[in-house]
Design an enzyme around this catalytic site. Sequence first.
Site, PDB file in Angstrom:
ATOM      1  CG  ASP A 161      -0.227   8.311   5.035  1.00  0.00           C
ATOM      2  OD1 ASP A 161      -1.177   8.941   5.508  1.00  0.00           O
ATOM      3  OD2 ASP A 161      -0.209   7.072   4.935  1.00  0.00           O
ATOM      4  CG  HIS A 189      -2.834   4.918   6.628  1.00  0.00           C
ATOM      5  ND1 HIS A 189      -2.504   6.163   6.170  1.00  0.00           N
ATOM      6  CD2 HIS A 189      -4.178   4.902   6.737  1.00  0.00           C
ATOM      7  CE1 HIS A 189      -3.602   6.871   5.996  1.00  0.00           C
ATOM      8  NE2 HIS A 189      -4.642   6.123   6.350  1.00  0.00           N
TER       9      HIS A 189
END
Length: 329
Positions: A161, A189
């Site tokens: 990410d 996440h």
Amino acid sequence: MKKPVKVVVTGAAGQIGYSLLFRIGAGDMLGADQPIDLVMLERNAESSMKAAKGVKMELDDCAFPLLNSVYSTPDLTEAFRDANIALLVGARPRTKDMNRSDLLNANAQIFIQQGRAINEVADRNVKVLVVGNPANTNAYIARKCAPDINPKNFTAMMRLDHNRSLTQLAQKTDCRVTDIEKFCVWGNHGNTMFPDVTNTLICGKQADTLFDQQWYLDYFVPTVATRGSAIIEARGHSSAASAANAAIDHIRDWCLGSGDKWQTMAVPSNGEYGIPEGLCFGMPVTCNNGDYEVVKSLELTEFQKEFIKKNVEALETERKVVDEIIANS
């Protein structure tokens, strides 16, 4: 010659594992002078073990000088005995007929067993990175089931990410990813994650002066949160090479250091920034001398606090579910 480091990769014959193993063998993760004893942990299923055998054959054919040994096994104790680094990649994928609770339950069984095996036989300073989703909660499960290992040693991967965000910012501001400083992704996440530019500098300039708030909220945040789904839609498979690259980045910085450069790691909270203790939470860290440290003393805005709160709520909900599963296992 350095003493070999034992590295265990679970789900090694899967797409992420396949993309990961050859870079480990090439020295991308631990450096060009670090020999490695590589262990592939696969499920005790004929198809998985056959695939792992083929991967080992390819690794042998590469003749990597750093690979001191390579073998595969379905046995948890054999795999994790004296392990120095464990990359827990394999996890149960979510199917169309499976809700979030079903997914948590299926993966809890996997990570309960792996956590207990790590607790029993791994090196006492083992570094654990959970890649398999839901990564934050899976890391929490493994840590809870390994009470004799330092809780700090169980982390989850949010570096993908982080890397995705850097590229989006670089493309928007016409710069290089190396021009971006003090960026992080907070939280879980998942769809609630919060790519944070509050402290970010791009080419020495405050990041939020280089684009408008509408782009940030309407494009950047949702693009980072849904990038995995977009890749599945585009290529028909989930992220593999980019996920493997992020795992390499995560472990390399943890072991070899990142200096004062911020990275994102999901780590067990000690109560920083009001995050409940024990949650595996994405936060900004710096890495030095084989350890990481959460960046301290940041003044959070109400905007940041609200996003962090959403992630806390999501992870607390999952923690309640898996705590019950662990207690009954």
